[in-house]
Design an enzyme around this catalytic site. Sequence first.
Site, PDB file in Angstrom:
ATOM      1  N   ASP A 447       1.001  -1.009  -0.241  1.00 53.19           N
ATOM      2  CA  ASP A 447       0.076  -0.162   0.098  1.00 53.19           C
ATOM      3  C   ASP A 447       1.005   1.218   0.065  1.00 53.19           C
ATOM      4  O   ASP A 447       1.978   1.100   0.448  1.00 53.19           O
ATOM      5  CB  ASP A 447      -1.019   0.429   1.109  1.00 53.19           C
ATOM      6  CG  ASP A 447      -2.470   0.315   0.995  1.00 53.19           C
ATOM      7  OD1 ASP A 447      -2.022   1.230   0.110  1.00 53.19           O
ATOM      8  OD2 ASP A 447      -3.244   0.545   1.887  1.00 53.19           O
ATOM      9  N   ASP A 514     -10.697   2.283  -3.931  1.00 47.71           N
ATOM     10  CA  ASP A 514     -11.397   1.686  -2.625  1.00 47.71           C
ATOM     11  C   ASP A 514     -13.034   1.227  -2.611  1.00 47.71           C
ATOM     12  O   ASP A 514     -13.369   1.879  -1.656  1.00 47.71           O
ATOM     13  CB  ASP A 514     -10.991   2.922  -1.633  1.00 47.71           C
ATOM     14  CG  ASP A 514      -9.527   2.279  -0.717  1.00 47.71           C
ATOM     15  OD1 ASP A 514      -8.781   0.990  -1.266  1.00 47.71           O
ATOM     16  OD2 ASP A 514      -9.085   2.700   0.162  1.00 47.71           O
TER      17      ASP A 514
HETATM   18  C1  DGJ Z   1      -6.201   1.699   1.488  1.00 42.41           C
HETATM   19  C2  DGJ Z   1      -6.246   0.637   0.771  1.00 42.41           C
HETATM   20  O1  DGJ Z   1      -6.577   1.000   0.200  1.00 42.41           O
HETATM   21  C3  DGJ Z   1      -7.090  -0.673   1.407  1.00 42.41           C
HETATM   22  O2  DGJ Z   1      -7.962  -1.219   0.715  1.00 42.41           O
HETATM   23  C4  DGJ Z   1      -6.459  -0.505   2.705  1.00 42.41           C
HETATM   24  O3  DGJ Z   1      -6.066  -1.821   2.572  1.00 42.41           O
HETATM   25  C5  DGJ Z   1      -6.429   0.633   3.879  1.00 42.41           C
HETATM   26  N1  DGJ Z   1      -5.130   1.014   2.625  1.00 42.41           N
HETATM   27  C6  DGJ Z   1      -5.647   0.146   5.064  1.00 42.41           C
HETATM   28  O4  DGJ Z   1      -5.660   0.949   5.982  1.00 42.41           O
END
Ligand code: DGJ
Length: 727
Positions: A447, A514
Site C-alpha cells: 500500500d 477503494d
Molecule cells: C488503503 C487501501 O486502499 C485499503 O484497501 C486498505 O488496505 C487500507 N489502505 C488499509 O489502511
Amino acid sequence: MLRGGGASLIVELAEPIPRILHWGADLGELGPGDLGALRLTASGVVAHNSPAQPRQLSVLPTEADVWSGTPGIEGFFVGGTAFLRLALTGFEVSPSGSELDLLLTDELLAVRVSIHYGLDRFGILAVRASVTRPAGPALSAFVVSGLNVLLPVPGRAVETLDFTGKWGRERSPQRRRLDFGTQVRESRRGRPSLDSPYLAAVGTESFGFRHGEVWAVHVGWSGNQRYVTERLPEGAGVHHGTLGGGELLLPGEIVLGPGQGYQAPTVYFAWSGEGLDGIAGAFHAMLRDRPGHPAQPRPLLVNTWEAVYFDHDLTTLLTLIDKAAAVGAERVVLDDGWFEGRRDDSNGLGDWFVDKKVWPEGLWPVVERARSHGMQFGLWFEPEMVNLGSRIIGEHPDWLLAPTRGAGPAIRNQHVLNLGHPAAWDYVFGRIDALVSEYSIDYIKWDHNRELHEAARRDANDRPGVNAQTLALYRMLDALKSRHPSLEIESCASGGGRVDLGILQHTDRVWTSDCNDPVERQQIQRWTAQLIPPELMGAHVASARSHTTNRTSALSFRLVTSLFGHAGIEEDLTRASAAELEAYTAWAALYKRVRGLIHSGRLARADLPDDACLFHGVVAHDRSQALFAWACLATSGAVESGRVRFPGLDPSRDYRVTLPAEAGFPQLHERAPEWLGTARAGSLTVSGRLLTAIGLPMPTLDPEQAMLLELHAEPGPGEPQDRSSRA
Ligand code: DGJ
C-alpha cells in the site's frame, strides 16, 4: 521504418537530427518511390515571419531546430547555457526491423542522448530515452529538467481523452477538443495518484470503443509524470500536433557530472484504427506476452479490510477464513492492523513486527487455518510510509523523506520514509524478507496512502528525491521477488493511486479502487481496462451497503461486477446469511469456470447511445466463446434499449446464447423480451452475423442491476461439440 501489429513508425535519419515522417497505420512495405515521396512531402509551407526552412518534427525537438512547442529535452549548466545542439552520431536498426536505436550528441557540451524505439507485434511502440555524460575530468554538471518523448498526430485527430479522479473514483474519463495550445496533465504527487492522466489519447471525430482512429500514450512510471497533447498554429511541420510525455523532474533532482546518466521511464504509444478497444487490445496483448505475466489461474481471494478493519479479533478472523474457504476462496489476505502499535491509522507504520499484544502466537493461527483449507496467505504492508510516533523514526529521524528543517503536514497521519537512504532500505527490506520467509507468505498487498510533498533527501542536502524514491521502490520489489520467486505483489495506493506500467513491471496486480460500490465500479473497471487486462485488476464483492458511497445494492449486481477482474471478497462473511453464502458459493464456482476466458480474451465494449446502461464483455481470441454483461446503472429516458449489437463476435458462426444463473438474475423494470425465456431455457441460437450486425433487444432492467450472457459458437460441420464451459 518499424512495423508491427498494424502500426508503423517511419523515421528519416536526417542531418543534423532525425525527423519523424509517420506514426500510425502500417503503410506496408514501402519501396524507394514511396519513401522518396514521403520524404519530399514531409516538408510543408515556409510561412511568413518564420524560419527560412519549413518546420519539422525531430525525434527530440528543441529550440535548435526552431521548435516552439514542448521540448524533447530540457536542461542547463548552472550559470551557463541551456541550449543543446544535438546531432545524430550513431544509429542501429535491429535485423528484425522492429527496433531502432539513435545516438544524438552535443560534442561541445559533452551531452549524449540515446533513444530506443521498439515496435512489437501487437502495435505497441515502447520508447526509452536516456541522457549521459562521458567520463572525463572537469566537465561542469548538467541539470536535466525534462526528457519527453513526442510523436506526431495528424489533422483528423480532433478530440482528446484522458483521465482524472479522486479517492473512490479513479480513472474518470474527460474529453475535449484538440484546440490550439498545450494540454498538459501532470502528477506532482510522487505517484501517478488518484487523478492520474493514465492514458492520453487523441482521435478522429467522436471516436468510440469500436470505431475511429486513435493515437494514445502512457508513461510507464510510478513517480511524478507529465502528459502533453499539443497543437501550435504552425503544427509540427506537416503534422497537426504532438502527443507524448515523460517523467516530471523536480528542480535539481537530476544533476549529471562526468560519467553519470539519467534513464527516463519507458513511454508507450499505441495506434488503433478500431477505436479504444483496439488500443486496449494492443496493451493487453503486450502485457500478456511478458515472461512474468501471471500464468496460473488468478485465485479467488478474501481480504479482511472491509470485514474487520483494525479490529483484529482472532476468533472472528478464523471464522471468516472458514466461511471463505467454504464458499470457495483460495487466498486470504490479512490487511492493515497486524503490526506493533497499529490499532488505528494514527500509529505503527514503520514498525514491521507482529504485535504480540494482539497476536500472542504471531500470525500462525491465521496462517495455519488458511493452509489447513489449502488457501494461500497474503499480508498487507505499507513499506514506504512511517508514522512519526513509530519506534523506527524515533531512532532514525534522518530516514524521513522530508526537509531537515522539519517534516511538513501529515496525510492520513503519516510521512514518507526515504527508501533512497541505504540503511532505511536495508531495514524495510530485511523486515519484509524476514516475515515472508517466516510465514511463507504468498502475496503482499503493498500500500501507499499518501502523496509525496517536499520529498527532500535528508542524506543529500535536502535535494528532491521522488525519482530516487521510485527507483529504490522498484529495486526493493525486485529484490523481494528474486529472494521469493513465487511471491505475488499487489500495487495499492489509497485504492487505485499507483496503476501504471512501471509498477506492473515489478508487481502482479493492482488494487483498482477503494470503492467497491458496483455502480461506481462498473465505470472504474471499464476505464482501468483501457490499459490493463482484467487479470491484473482487483475486483472485490463488498457488503450491500457500500463503505464509500453508502449506496445499497443487490448481491447479484455486486457479483456480476466483480467477475470481470481478479475477483475477491471484502464483505464480512461471518455476518452473511445462509442464502448469501449459497449465492457466494455459486458465484465462486462460476468465477473459476470463466476466469480462463476473462483473463485471456479480448475486451469488447459496445458504443451505446444512452449512458444509463453498459454492454461489455470478453471474447475468446478464436471467437468461440464470450461472456457479456448488460449493466444498467440508472433508469433511461427510453422504454427499451432496442437491439444492442454484440461487439467482437465472428459473423460467420452461430452462437448458443445462455444466461448463467450462478450470479443470480437481475430485477426487470419491464416485462422481458421473449428471447430471454428461450435463452434461459438454453435453447437460443443466433447467428454471429445477426448478433454483430443488428443485435438483440436487451431487457429493461431496474437501475443498478446487471445480467450475464454467455455465448458459445456452435460447432461447424465435422467439429466436435465443446461443452467444457457451458452454463
Ligand atoms: C488503503 C487501501 O486502499 C485499503 O484497501 C486498505 O488496505 C487500507 N489502505 C488499509 O489502511
